[in-house]
Design a protein around this motif. Structure first.
Motif, PDB file in Angstrom:
ATOM      1  N   ARG A 114       7.383  -8.311   9.180  1.00 41.82           N
ATOM      2  CA  ARG A 114       6.596  -7.952   7.997  1.00 41.82           C
ATOM      3  C   ARG A 114       5.575  -9.033   7.707  1.00 41.82           C
ATOM      4  O   ARG A 114       4.401  -8.746   7.438  1.00 41.82           O
ATOM      5  N   GLU A 115       6.004 -10.280   7.757  1.00 42.80           N
ATOM      6  CA  GLU A 115       5.082 -11.402   7.531  1.00 42.80           C
ATOM      7  C   GLU A 115       3.949 -11.362   8.557  1.00 42.80           C
ATOM      8  O   GLU A 115       2.778 -11.485   8.213  1.00 42.80           O
ATOM      9  N   ILE A 118       1.539  -8.429   7.926  1.00 42.16           N
ATOM     10  CA  ILE A 118       0.673  -8.676   6.773  1.00 42.16           C
ATOM     11  C   ILE A 118      -0.391  -9.710   7.127  1.00 42.16           C
ATOM     12  O   ILE A 118      -1.552  -9.580   6.738  1.00 42.16           O
ATOM     13  N   ASN A 124      -3.796  -3.205   3.177  1.00 45.84           N
ATOM     14  CA  ASN A 124      -2.748  -2.252   2.813  1.00 45.84           C
ATOM     15  C   ASN A 124      -1.975  -1.757   4.031  1.00 45.84           C
ATOM     16  O   ASN A 124      -1.574  -0.595   4.077  1.00 45.84           O
ATOM     17  N   LEU A 140       3.343  -2.411   3.339  1.00 43.56           N
ATOM     18  CA  LEU A 140       4.260  -3.533   3.533  1.00 43.56           C
ATOM     19  C   LEU A 140       4.385  -4.395   2.289  1.00 43.56           C
ATOM     20  O   LEU A 140       5.427  -5.011   2.073  1.00 43.56           O
ATOM     21  N   ASP A 141       3.346  -4.440   1.471  1.00 48.09           N
ATOM     22  CA  ASP A 141       3.457  -5.199   0.221  1.00 48.09           C
ATOM     23  C   ASP A 141       4.578  -4.661  -0.661  1.00 48.09           C
ATOM     24  O   ASP A 141       5.148  -5.402  -1.454  1.00 48.09           O
ATOM     25  N   LYS A 147       5.178 -12.095  -0.512  1.00 51.41           N
ATOM     26  CA  LYS A 147       4.722 -12.653   0.753  1.00 51.41           C
ATOM     27  C   LYS A 147       4.287 -14.093   0.573  1.00 51.41           C
ATOM     28  O   LYS A 147       3.598 -14.420  -0.378  1.00 51.41           O
ATOM     29  N   ARG A 149       1.867 -16.876   1.120  1.00 45.73           N
ATOM     30  CA  ARG A 149       0.425 -16.904   1.378  1.00 45.73           C
ATOM     31  C   ARG A 149      -0.003 -18.358   1.487  1.00 45.73           C
ATOM     32  O   ARG A 149      -0.195 -19.039   0.493  1.00 45.73           O
TER      33      ARG A 149
END
Length: 156
Positions: A114-115, A118, A124, A140-141, A147, A149
């Motif tokens: 997922r990381e 993204i 999106n 995924l958000d 997340k 960042r």
């Protein structure tokens, strides 16, 4: 074909009402049904780029767990070899072991994937996940609301 070609395995794309979700799930299922090897290749992924290209990746298991590679990063790498277009959606499908019911299933990306998605996806970027028995595109958000960042690549 698979090492277990005497049985028919249910394709999870049949449970995806959204045409895009169905297309990605079908692409991942078709790959894993063709190359499945128990305990070695169990999951395939299909990622869509913003230009309409579909790129495939295969799970690579390893004797040492840390050396294993998920299907999603393999699909992201395949996409990056072909295009710089943003990645907009992904589906991953797990093929059943011979001892399991003959139903392939959608699998959500793990936290690390997922990381990565993204980081390399469009703002999106979405994954096809099972929501109440149906394959749905979910941003995924929503799966990873907090997340990390960093500042390495600047604001995103």
């Amino acid at each position: 074909m698979t090492t277990d070609s005497v049985r028919t395995v249910t394709d999870p794309s049949q449970g995806c009402p959204d045409p895009l979700a169905s297309t990605l799930a079908r692409a991942a299922f078709t790959l894993i049904a063709r190359v499945y090897v128990p305990e070695r290749h169990q999951i395939a992924a299909a990622v869509l780029d913003a230009d309409g290209g579909v790129h495939l990746g295969l799970h690579l298991d390893a004797m040492v767990g840390r050396a294993a590679v998920c299907a999603e990063p393999a699909a992201v790498a395949a996409a990056r070899i072909m295009t710089a277009a943003p990645l907009v959606a992904i589906a991953a499908v797990r093929f059943p072991k011979p001892s399991e019911d003959p139903v392939a299933r959608l699998v959500p990306p793990c936290g690390l994937c997922r990381e990565l998605l993204i980081d390399h996806g469009a703002p999106n970027v979405a994954a096809v996940v099972d929501v109440g028995g149906l394959g749905q595109l979910v941003p995924l958000d929503e799966l990873l609301p907090h997340k990390y960042r960093g500042t390495k690549w600047g604001p995103r």
